[in-house]
Design a protein around this motif. Structure first.
Motif, PDB file in Angstrom:
ATOM      1  N   PHE A   1       0.847  -1.180   0.000  1.00  0.00           N
ATOM      2  CA  PHE A   1       0.000   0.000   0.000  1.00  0.00           C
ATOM      3  C   PHE A   1       0.894   1.246   0.000  1.00  0.00           C
ATOM      4  O   PHE A   1       2.084   1.154   0.343  1.00  0.00           O
ATOM      5  CB  PHE A   1      -0.914   0.013   1.232  1.00  0.00           C
ATOM      6  CG  PHE A   1      -1.907  -1.127   1.282  1.00  0.00           C
ATOM      7  CD1 PHE A   1      -2.413  -1.668   0.118  1.00  0.00           C
ATOM      8  CD2 PHE A   1      -2.332  -1.642   2.498  1.00  0.00           C
ATOM      9  CE1 PHE A   1      -3.329  -2.719   0.152  1.00  0.00           C
ATOM     10  CE2 PHE A   1      -3.251  -2.679   2.549  1.00  0.00           C
ATOM     11  CZ  PHE A   1      -3.744  -3.222   1.376  1.00  0.00           C
ATOM     12  N   PRO A   2       0.356   2.413  -0.364  1.00  0.00           N
ATOM     13  CA  PRO A   2       1.176   3.634  -0.353  1.00  0.00           C
ATOM     14  C   PRO A   2       1.782   3.903   1.028  1.00  0.00           C
ATOM     15  O   PRO A   2       1.161   3.578   2.055  1.00  0.00           O
ATOM     16  CB  PRO A   2       0.162   4.732  -0.725  1.00  0.00           C
ATOM     17  CG  PRO A   2      -0.893   4.013  -1.500  1.00  0.00           C
ATOM     18  CD  PRO A   2      -1.006   2.657  -0.865  1.00  0.00           C
ATOM     19  N   PRO A   3       2.955   4.508   1.076  1.00  0.00           N
ATOM     20  CA  PRO A   3       3.641   4.765   2.348  1.00  0.00           C
ATOM     21  C   PRO A   3       3.052   5.982   3.056  1.00  0.00           C
ATOM     22  O   PRO A   3       3.672   7.054   3.115  1.00  0.00           O
ATOM     23  CB  PRO A   3       5.093   5.006   1.904  1.00  0.00           C
ATOM     24  CG  PRO A   3       4.952   5.588   0.531  1.00  0.00           C
ATOM     25  CD  PRO A   3       3.772   4.900  -0.092  1.00  0.00           C
ATOM     26  N   GLN A   4       1.879   5.822   3.604  1.00  0.00           N
ATOM     27  CA  GLN A   4       1.224   6.927   4.289  1.00  0.00           C
ATOM     28  C   GLN A   4       0.276   6.389   5.350  1.00  0.00           C
ATOM     29  O   GLN A   4      -0.061   5.200   5.344  1.00  0.00           O
ATOM     30  CB  GLN A   4       0.438   7.793   3.296  1.00  0.00           C
ATOM     31  CG  GLN A   4      -0.773   7.095   2.683  1.00  0.00           C
ATOM     32  CD  GLN A   4      -1.434   7.926   1.604  1.00  0.00           C
ATOM     33  OE1 GLN A   4      -0.905   8.056   0.499  1.00  0.00           O
ATOM     34  NE2 GLN A   4      -2.588   8.477   1.918  1.00  0.00           N
TER      35      GLN A   4
ATOM     36  N   ALA B   1      -2.681   2.591   6.605  1.00  0.00           N
ATOM     37  CA  ALA B   1      -3.629   2.269   5.541  1.00  0.00           C
ATOM     38  C   ALA B   1      -3.920   0.771   5.589  1.00  0.00           C
ATOM     39  O   ALA B   1      -3.028  -0.039   5.848  1.00  0.00           O
ATOM     40  CB  ALA B   1      -3.038   2.651   4.183  1.00  0.00           C
TER      41      ALA B   1
ATOM     42  N   ASP C   1      -8.816   1.096   1.739  1.00  0.00           N
ATOM     43  CA  ASP C   1      -8.210   2.382   1.401  1.00  0.00           C
ATOM     44  C   ASP C   1      -7.534   2.395   0.033  1.00  0.00           C
ATOM     45  O   ASP C   1      -7.629   3.372  -0.700  1.00  0.00           O
ATOM     46  CB  ASP C   1      -7.158   2.760   2.454  1.00  0.00           C
ATOM     47  CG  ASP C   1      -7.748   2.944   3.842  1.00  0.00           C
ATOM     48  OD1 ASP C   1      -8.845   3.521   3.945  1.00  0.00           O
ATOM     49  OD2 ASP C   1      -7.111   2.493   4.814  1.00  0.00           O
ATOM     50  N   PHE C   2      -6.819   1.310  -0.299  1.00  0.00           N
ATOM     51  CA  PHE C   2      -5.983   1.338  -1.491  1.00  0.00           C
ATOM     52  C   PHE C   2      -5.887  -0.028  -2.153  1.00  0.00           C
ATOM     53  O   PHE C   2      -6.170  -1.056  -1.540  1.00  0.00           O
ATOM     54  CB  PHE C   2      -4.541   1.765  -1.131  1.00  0.00           C
ATOM     55  CG  PHE C   2      -4.424   3.151  -0.580  1.00  0.00           C
ATOM     56  CD1 PHE C   2      -4.579   4.255  -1.397  1.00  0.00           C
ATOM     57  CD2 PHE C   2      -4.139   3.347   0.770  1.00  0.00           C
ATOM     58  CE1 PHE C   2      -4.458   5.545  -0.875  1.00  0.00           C
ATOM     59  CE2 PHE C   2      -4.020   4.621   1.294  1.00  0.00           C
ATOM     60  CZ  PHE C   2      -4.182   5.724   0.469  1.00  0.00           C
ATOM     61  N   GLN C   3      -5.446   0.026  -3.420  1.00  0.00           N
ATOM     62  CA  GLN C   3      -4.908  -1.167  -4.067  1.00  0.00           C
ATOM     63  C   GLN C   3      -3.374  -1.033  -4.038  1.00  0.00           C
ATOM     64  O   GLN C   3      -2.837  -0.076  -3.498  1.00  0.00           O
ATOM     65  CB  GLN C   3      -5.435  -1.294  -5.490  1.00  0.00           C
ATOM     66  CG  GLN C   3      -6.935  -1.559  -5.544  1.00  0.00           C
ATOM     67  CD  GLN C   3      -7.362  -2.249  -6.827  1.00  0.00           C
ATOM     68  OE1 GLN C   3      -6.736  -3.198  -7.284  1.00  0.00           O
ATOM     69  NE2 GLN C   3      -8.462  -1.767  -7.402  1.00  0.00           N
ATOM     70  N   SER C   4      -2.696  -1.974  -4.628  1.00  0.00           N
ATOM     71  CA  SER C   4      -1.231  -1.979  -4.584  1.00  0.00           C
ATOM     72  C   SER C   4      -0.639  -0.835  -5.397  1.00  0.00           C
ATOM     73  O   SER C   4      -1.226  -0.382  -6.388  1.00  0.00           O
ATOM     74  CB  SER C   4      -0.709  -3.311  -5.127  1.00  0.00           C
ATOM     75  OG  SER C   4       0.693  -3.276  -5.273  1.00  0.00           O
ATOM     76  N   THR C   5       0.545  -0.410  -4.987  1.00  0.00           N
ATOM     77  CA  THR C   5       1.269   0.617  -5.740  1.00  0.00           C
ATOM     78  C   THR C   5       2.207   0.006  -6.779  1.00  0.00           C
ATOM     79  O   THR C   5       2.833   0.730  -7.547  1.00  0.00           O
ATOM     80  CB  THR C   5       2.104   1.493  -4.784  1.00  0.00           C
ATOM     81  OG1 THR C   5       2.975   0.648  -4.026  1.00  0.00           O
ATOM     82  CG2 THR C   5       1.198   2.278  -3.842  1.00  0.00           C
ATOM     83  N   SER C   6       2.301  -1.334  -6.817  1.00  0.00           N
ATOM     84  CA  SER C   6       3.205  -1.987  -7.776  1.00  0.00           C
ATOM     85  C   SER C   6       2.513  -3.177  -8.424  1.00  0.00           C
ATOM     86  O   SER C   6       1.581  -3.760  -7.869  1.00  0.00           O
ATOM     87  CB  SER C   6       4.478  -2.467  -7.077  1.00  0.00           C
ATOM     88  OG  SER C   6       4.197  -3.563  -6.217  1.00  0.00           O
TER      89      SER C   6
ATOM     90  N   HIS D   1       0.152  -6.268  -6.657  1.00  0.00           N
ATOM     91  CA  HIS D   1      -1.198  -6.684  -7.064  1.00  0.00           C
ATOM     92  C   HIS D   1      -1.325  -8.210  -7.030  1.00  0.00           C
ATOM     93  O   HIS D   1      -2.333  -8.750  -6.568  1.00  0.00           O
ATOM     94  CB  HIS D   1      -1.507  -6.165  -8.471  1.00  0.00           C
ATOM     95  CG  HIS D   1      -1.983  -4.748  -8.511  1.00  0.00           C
ATOM     96  ND1 HIS D   1      -3.161  -4.339  -7.926  1.00  0.00           N
ATOM     97  CD2 HIS D   1      -1.441  -3.647  -9.077  1.00  0.00           C
ATOM     98  CE1 HIS D   1      -3.329  -3.040  -8.137  1.00  0.00           C
ATOM     99  NE2 HIS D   1      -2.294  -2.598  -8.827  1.00  0.00           N
TER     100      HIS D   1
END
Length: 251
Positions: A57-60, A72, A92-97, A101
């Motif tokens: 997930f995004p670094p946040q 997240a 919150d998110f899908q993968s950033t890479s 995924h």
């Protein structure tokens, strides 16, 4: 921190979870799938049963209303719909890479298979780049035998649509799920892709509930769709006024 961590909550015991259906509604184009899944969770009163955290997930962190922060995550909710309980995957998110995924989809399927899921519905938006008056609901399946069922519920199989295939969890859960013997149906609401699109979500909800044989009140989504259309109309009218002023200035 491990690459992917998952934990069941103590809201219900693991033995009480008997889902036969998984509905994925993670963020995507127009947040169409996310809107539908979260609306169903709210209307059905589904209970949160699990949390997934990952370095993919995004670094946040997410800031809550009271100012505190949390990592997240994605979440699992459960609705005990008789003999065919429903598991919802939202978050919150899908993968950033691209690699993430695959790893995350594999983890989602591990959980689903362990709990006894037999069919997966993935939900998303199909961006067309312009406003849509009557959004279609495009579909894809991982077994040809599912086509007639989807068409009877109002889904459409468009030739070469979407042209680039289905990216992210919505596609991978179908492809990787088929390798595990799970049925899979992807429903994509037609949307401009520019804004959150509750109107497209309402169209997708009709098809999904038709497939499930359920009745879910769409009022909230329809109201949000009408509000969004009103906002868009005001923006368009504002642009026309600005253009008119500019023309008068130059003339």
């Amino acid at each position: 921190m491990d690459d992917i961590t998952f934990g069941f909550l103590d809201t219900v015991t693991k033995e009480e979870l008997r889902p036969r259906i998984l509905i994925e509604g993670l963020p995507g184009i127009g947040h169409v799938g996310k809107l539908v899944a979260e609306h169903m969770i709210q209307e059905l009163g589904a209970v949160k049963v699990g949390v997934i955290e990952s370095v993919f997930f995004p670094p946040q962190v997410i800031i809550e209303e009271n100012g505190t922060v949390r990592l997240a995550n994605n979440e699992l909710f459960y609705y005990p719909d008789g003999e065919r309980g429903i598991l919802f995957l939202v978050g919150d998110f899908q993968s950033t890479s691209a690699e993430g995924h695959y790893f995350l989809s594999d983890a989602y399927l591990d959980i689903a298979q362990e709990l006894g899921v037999e069919r997966i519905y993935t939900l998303g938006g199909y961006g067309v780049g312009h406003l849509v008056e009557e959004p279609r609901v495009l579909a894809a399946v991982n077994h040809d035998s599912l086509r007639e069922e989807v068409e009877n519920a109002g889904g459409t199989f468009g030739r070469d649509e979407p042209g680039g295939g289905i990216v992210g969890a919505a596609g991978l859960l179908l492809g990787m799920g088929a390798q595990r013997g799970m049925e899979g149906i992807c429903l994509m609401g037609e949307t401009s892709g520019y804004l959150v699109d509750p109107k497209s979500a309402a169209s997708l909800l009709r098809v999904l509930t038709g497939l499930l044989g359920m009745e879910i009140d769409p009022t909230q989504l329809q109201q949000r769709g009408a509000e969004m259309e009103h906002m868009l109309q005001k923006l368009i009218e504002g642009e026309r006024i600005t253009e008119g002023d500019e023309l008068r200035y130059f003339v």
